[in-house]
Write a protein that holds these residues in place. Structure first.
Motif, PDB file in Angstrom:
ATOM      1  N   THR A 157       7.634   7.167 -27.384  1.00 36.28           N
ATOM      2  CA  THR A 157       5.842   7.063 -27.279  1.00 36.28           C
ATOM      3  C   THR A 157       5.569   6.166 -26.751  1.00 36.28           C
ATOM      4  O   THR A 157       6.170   5.162 -27.437  1.00 36.28           O
ATOM      5  CB  THR A 157       5.039   6.913 -28.614  1.00 36.28           C
ATOM      6  OG1 THR A 157       5.675   8.983 -28.879  1.00 36.28           O
ATOM      7  CG2 THR A 157       4.346   7.205 -27.948  1.00 36.28           C
ATOM      8  N   LEU A 159       6.612  10.141 -24.246  1.00 36.20           N
ATOM      9  CA  LEU A 159       5.854  11.215 -24.899  1.00 36.20           C
ATOM     10  C   LEU A 159       4.511   9.975 -23.989  1.00 36.20           C
ATOM     11  O   LEU A 159       4.835   8.762 -24.745  1.00 36.20           O
ATOM     12  CB  LEU A 159       5.814  11.055 -26.143  1.00 36.20           C
ATOM     13  CG  LEU A 159       6.919  12.596 -26.981  1.00 36.20           C
ATOM     14  CD1 LEU A 159       6.943  12.394 -27.441  1.00 36.20           C
ATOM     15  CD2 LEU A 159       6.803  13.202 -25.445  1.00 36.20           C
ATOM     16  N   CYS A 192      -2.488  11.349 -28.740  1.00 39.85           N
ATOM     17  CA  CYS A 192      -1.806  12.402 -29.697  1.00 39.85           C
ATOM     18  C   CYS A 192      -3.525  13.558 -29.606  1.00 39.85           C
ATOM     19  O   CYS A 192      -4.074  12.685 -30.863  1.00 39.85           O
ATOM     20  CB  CYS A 192      -0.822  12.070 -30.288  1.00 39.85           C
ATOM     21  SG  CYS A 192      -0.289  13.933 -31.284  1.00 39.85           S
TER      22      CYS A 192
END
Length: 582
Positions: free
Chosen positions: A309, A389, A393
């Motif tokens: 991430t 990613l 979120c």
């Protein structure tokens, strides 16, 4: 609703009509009905039915909490009258979440169910020390002490409570009942508890049974269980620690120039294009770095992740104060204050910002997070061969909990107001704007999350979930796909009821606690339709199992989910996990 032979007051409690329940109680008392009769013929049957419906998944958490609130309205009128008439309760229960653990929603439900079952309940709250439990047991002449925990690291405190009861000479007169997500019947027996309950309604049944038995001496005797699933005992935590395993020989091969890059490997897996091997990812919590620094360093050397991430690259400073994983308080970018009593994990919000949905204008959305620095993101992605990613979120359901308070929100969702719906849409619009900005960068995938399951059931009704939240997730996924990205979602607990919907709206990868469900059933029903992004069980297996049991569990996951792709090997190295198992 169906009366099921219940009185009007019992029906009002089951319907969650607090004002109506109070009114009917006042009427009954004015007509001369004895308070103990109202308790035994109205409130106790109502809460028994509520618990049964919850177990049968006819009720969900909002329904149960609304019933408990209505029951409290009626009970508040009866309690002083029962005391004046010297009416003894079924038993006296001292309850609390043990020291080091701030989670209390499950404990609150159990306390309400016990009150509705005719027990006198003395709730000590959360982060309760062994000494405080013992003091209250002595003060209240407690018959039962009920211990709750959600964190694996809080489990040893339960044993410390029993030891303190023994040290103070109270153990031979008080029964110990334990419950919480990481607990099993076997664990309860191991620490010398008298009873174990998996749900609030089963806690009432077990507590009633315990009142007919003598307390068990620590370490001896059998444990009364309210488990309705026959949970087997996990491997003993005292099992000998085996050395850290090294990488498999196949790991050397995966570094060969002829094998795909980690980025390409993950894409092959998500698109069911027959990856050469399973991609992997370890979620590393600061707890693990603090407790096992050498093992963490070795794991990171031997098993580098295929998915990473990206940091939050913004051209403006993102607000916030403190460290989310340190003891004390942490204020996040939204202004929510988290309280923490354990190093290495995230705390809980105890003073929510929203008192009423009609007054939310003071809630500031962190628009600094929209200043995404695309150049920095591009540089990071181009320097890495990993699947990247996005550094955001969205979590609409959980953000509502942080802003409003968990129990408040569940009560609100029992009857969602127009103001709540309007705020949710405002929150969603912010997340859409943020996700769209990240989708325009060079990251490979977008992720979002919300924990939707308890240990054995979804938290709200599927109908309400589909009305309020499924459309939001569908839009997040559509944004990802419109920009050539994959969509990832994390959701803890039992969520099998929602997986068909997530497949329908095009989710690419789901991280969930598959061991809260039926692994083989999930594989049979959904394997090949989306990618299962782990995870190996962190509640029982990673803390308790042998390495042989871990390998067998990993093989179960691969067999169930890998269909020319569709499975990412993933686990979390967090509280209680043993390094050799990770």
């Amino acid at each position: 609703m169906k009366s099921d032979g219940l009185t009007a007051l019992a029906c009002a409690v089951l319907d969650g009509e607090a004002a109506r329940a109070r009114e009917l109680t006042e009427t009954a008392l004015a007509a001369g009905t004895p308070p103990e009769r109202i308790l035994s013929t109205d409130l106790v049957p109502a809460m028994d039915v509520a618990g049964l419906r919850f177990e049968q998944r006819e009720f969900f958490l909002p329904d149960l909490l609304l019933s408990a609130r209505a029951m409290h309205e009626a009970l508040s009128l009866l309690t002083p009258l029962l005391a004046k008439r010297d009416i003894e309760p079924v038993g006296r229960v001292v309850i609390g979440t043990v020291a080091g653990d701030l989670h209390d929603i499950g404990k609150n439900i159990v306390a309400a169910m016990l009150e509705g079952g005719g027990f006198a309940v003395y709730d000590l709250g959360y982060d309760v020390t062994p000494e405080a439990f013992a003091t209250e047991v002595r003060k209240r002449s407690g018959d039962i002490v009920a211990l709750s925990a959600l964190l694996t690291t809080s489990k040893p405190v339960m044993q410390a409570v029993i030891a303190e009861l023994d040290r103070t000479g109270l153990r031979d007169r008080v029964r110990v009942l334990v419950g919480g997500a990481p607990l099993t019947e076997g664990f309860a027996a191991e620490i010398g508890a008298d009873g174990y309950a998996a749900t609030g309604s089963s806690a009432v049944r077990v507590a009633r049974d315990l009142m007919t038995t003598d307390p068990v001496d620590p370490g001896r005797g059998s444990t009364v269980s309210g488990s309705n699933e026959g949970v087997a005992s996990a491997a003993s935590q005292s099992a000998a620690t085996s050395p850290m395993p090294g990488p498999r020989s196949s790991d050397t091969a995966r570094r060969s120039p002829v094998t795909p890059s980690p980025r390409e490997l993950v894409k092959q897996t998500l698109e069911f294009r027959g990856p050469t091997y399973l991609p992997r990812q370890m979620w590393l919590l600061p707890w693990a770095q603090q407790h096992h620094p050498q093992e963490v360093a070795q794991l990171e050397r031997d098993f580098p992740p295929d998915i990473i991430t990206i940091p939050i690259f913004c051209s403006e400073p993102v607000p916030g104060q403190g460290n989310a994983h340190s003891v004390g308080t942490f204020v996040d970018a939204w202004g929510c204050t988290f309280h923490n009593v354990q190093e290495g994990i995230i705390g809980e919000v105890k003073q929510p910002l929203i008192d009423d949905w009609s007054n939310t204008q003071h809630v500031d959305f962190p628009r600094e997070r929209l200043a995404v620095d695309a150049d920095q993101v591009a540089g990071f992605c181009r320097r890495s061969d990993r699947y990247v990613l996005a550094g955001t979120c969205p979590r609409p359901f959980e953000r509502l909990q942080f802003l409003r308070g968990t129990e408040n929100l569940y009560l609100d969702l029992g009857r969602p107001s127009g103001e709540l719906r309007a705020f949710l849409q405002r929150l969603h619009a912010f997340y859409v704007e943020e996700l769209t900005l990240w989708a325009q960068t060079e990251v490979d995938g977008l992720s979002f999350m919300d924990d939707w399951g308890s240990q054995h059931a979804v938290l709200i009704s599927p109908e309400l979930w589909r009305e309020l939240f499924k459309p939001l997730y569908a839009e997040y996924i559509a944004i990802a796909h419109a920009h050539g990205k994959h969509a990832f979602m994390h959701s803890d607990g039992y969520i099998a009821d929602f997986i068909p919907d997530l497949i329908e709206i095009g989710l690419d990868a789901l991280n969930s606690q598959v061991f809260c469900m039926d692994v083989e059933d999930l594989g049979e029903r959904f394997g090949g339709k989306l990618t299962f992004w782990g995870e190996l069980d962190r509640q029982q297996l990673l803390p308790n199992a042998t390495t042989a049991e871990i390998e067998a569990a990993a093989r179960r996951l691969e067999t169930a989910f890998h269909h020319d792709g569709g499975f990412i090997a993933q686990c979390e190295f967090g509280p209680g996990a043993r390094p050799e198992n990770v």
